[in-house]
Write an enzyme that holds these catalytic residues in place. Sequence first.
Site, short mmCIF file in Angstrom:
data_model
loop_
_atom_site.label_atom_id
_atom_site.label_comp_id
_atom_site.label_asym_id
_atom_site.label_seq_id
_atom_site.Cartn_x
_atom_site.Cartn_y
_atom_site.Cartn_z
CB SER A 1 -0.88 -0.01 1.26
OG SER A 1 -1.51 1.25 1.42
CE1 TYR B 1 -4.28 -2.24 4.87
CE2 TYR B 1 -3.43 -0.02 4.55
CZ TYR B 1 -3.95 -1.18 4.03
OH TYR B 1 -4.17 -1.29 2.68
N1 LIG Z 1 -8.72 -0.04 -1.64
C1 LIG Z 1 -7.67 0.67 -1.35
O1 LIG Z 1 -7.72 1.91 -1.30
C2 LIG Z 1 -6.34 0.02 -1.10
C3 LIG Z 1 -5.20 0.81 -1.08
C4 LIG Z 1 -3.97 0.21 -0.85
C5 LIG Z 1 -3.88 -1.15 -0.67
N2 LIG Z 1 -5.00 -1.90 -0.69
C6 LIG Z 1 -4.86 -3.33 -0.48
O2 LIG Z 1 -5.42 -4.02 -1.57
C7 LIG Z 1 -5.86 -5.30 -1.14
C8 LIG Z 1 -7.28 -5.52 -1.60
O3 LIG Z 1 -8.10 -4.52 -1.01
P1 LIG Z 1 -9.51 -4.11 -1.60
O4 LIG Z 1 -9.58 -2.64 -1.49
O5 LIG Z 1 -9.75 -4.78 -2.89
O6 LIG Z 1 -10.44 -4.70 -0.44
P2 LIG Z 1 -11.79 -5.58 -0.47
O7 LIG Z 1 -12.26 -5.59 0.94
O8 LIG Z 1 -12.69 -5.11 -1.53
O9 LIG Z 1 -11.25 -7.03 -0.85
C9 LIG Z 1 -10.45 -7.75 0.06
C10 LIG Z 1 -10.83 -9.23 -0.01
O10 LIG Z 1 -9.97 -9.93 0.89
C11 LIG Z 1 -10.74 -10.94 1.52
N3 LIG Z 1 -10.12 -11.35 2.78
C12 LIG Z 1 -10.11 -10.66 3.97
N4 LIG Z 1 -9.50 -11.38 4.90
C13 LIG Z 1 -9.10 -12.54 4.32
C14 LIG Z 1 -8.41 -13.70 4.77
N5 LIG Z 1 -8.04 -13.82 6.06
N6 LIG Z 1 -8.16 -14.69 3.90
C15 LIG Z 1 -8.58 -14.59 2.60
N7 LIG Z 1 -9.23 -13.54 2.12
C16 LIG Z 1 -9.49 -12.52 2.97
C17 LIG Z 1 -12.10 -10.28 1.75
O11 LIG Z 1 -13.11 -11.27 1.96
C18 LIG Z 1 -12.27 -9.50 0.45
O12 LIG Z 1 -12.96 -10.27 -0.53
C19 LIG Z 1 -5.67 -5.34 0.38
O13 LIG Z 1 -4.45 -5.98 0.70
C20 LIG Z 1 -5.58 -3.86 0.73
O14 LIG Z 1 -4.85 -3.64 1.91
C21 LIG Z 1 -6.23 -1.36 -0.90
#
Ligand SMILES: NC(=O)c1ccc[n+]([C@@H]2O[C@H](COP(=O)([O-])OP(=O)(O)OC[C@H]3O[C@@H](n4cnc5c(N)ncnc54)[C@H](O)[C@@H]3O)[C@@H](O)[C@H]2O)c1
Length: 259
Positions: A147, A160
Amino acid sequence: MTELRPAKLTGKSALITGAGSGIGEAMARLFAAEGARVAVVDLDRAAAERVAGEIDSGGGDAVALASDVSRAADCQAMVERTVERFGALDILCNNAGVGVAAVCHETSEEDWDLVLGVCLKGVFLGSKFAIPHMLVHGGGVICNTSSAAAEAAVANRAAYCAAKAGVLGLTKSIAIDYASRGIRCNALLPGTVDSPWIGKIIAQQSDPVAQRALMEARQPLGRLGRPEEIARAALYLCSDDASFVTGTGLVVDGGFLAR
Ligand SMILES: NC(=O)c1ccc[n+]([C@@H]2O[C@H](COP(=O)([O-])OP(=O)(O)OC[C@H]3O[C@@H](n4cnc5c(N)ncnc54)[C@H](O)[C@@H]3O)[C@@H](O)[C@H]2O)c1
């Protein structure tokens, strides 16, 4: 005249965690469209089945696997089932993540363990069980979703920020330890992306419309990222286009970290 270009992941098999939603879902769809067979892994079985089912209906080849990436037995099983189904594992995207809002002294031990368990230990476990299969097949590619919070701390997200910075360190460690054995490992550093996760955070605010506008205004490009834009960066890192790229963090943040 439209020129056809070859698909970038033909013949590859990919395992993507957190692929039932948001960024991981976009990766799964794009990788399948680029010819990969995809293991759609998520804690939420129904979400994984929905995404895998839609990929299959669109002519792709996907399998849905329910796994908790913070548990070793689940990670071992998800890798073994992927290899059984597709014969190999060429690409691993450790993407699943969770966040908890709290400053350091108000973070409970339970929340620390949850966030570090999914965001950092999950990357370790996924890699630990996938790497032996990659080594047997002459190599592979790992892409870890870190991130922008690894580089510039986000307020009120102590666990985080720590976890995502840890992902960068582990990424570099894997990159140098396996470079001579055909495995590349990189991280993605997304900025704020309009996934269901961020949608929920916005919806919880007293004025969601104002909150979204505030978040958009913080981005030099004036908008949030789209999951597909992060998926395209993952495709680059996981394809031969990035054949000389390993041990790096690719920032995809609409200019956020450049300020
Ligand atoms: N959305 C943002 O702004 C953003 C920014 C930087 C990084 N990220 C990172 O991107 C990745 C995806 O995030 P997103 O925004 O698509 O979130 P999201 O919540 O839409 O998707 C995350 C998915 O991970 C699954 N998950 C959660 N815990 C789990 C576990 N223990 N085992 C297996 N699956 C699990 C959830 O069920 C969900 O389907 C994450 O690592 C997040 O930290 C997101």
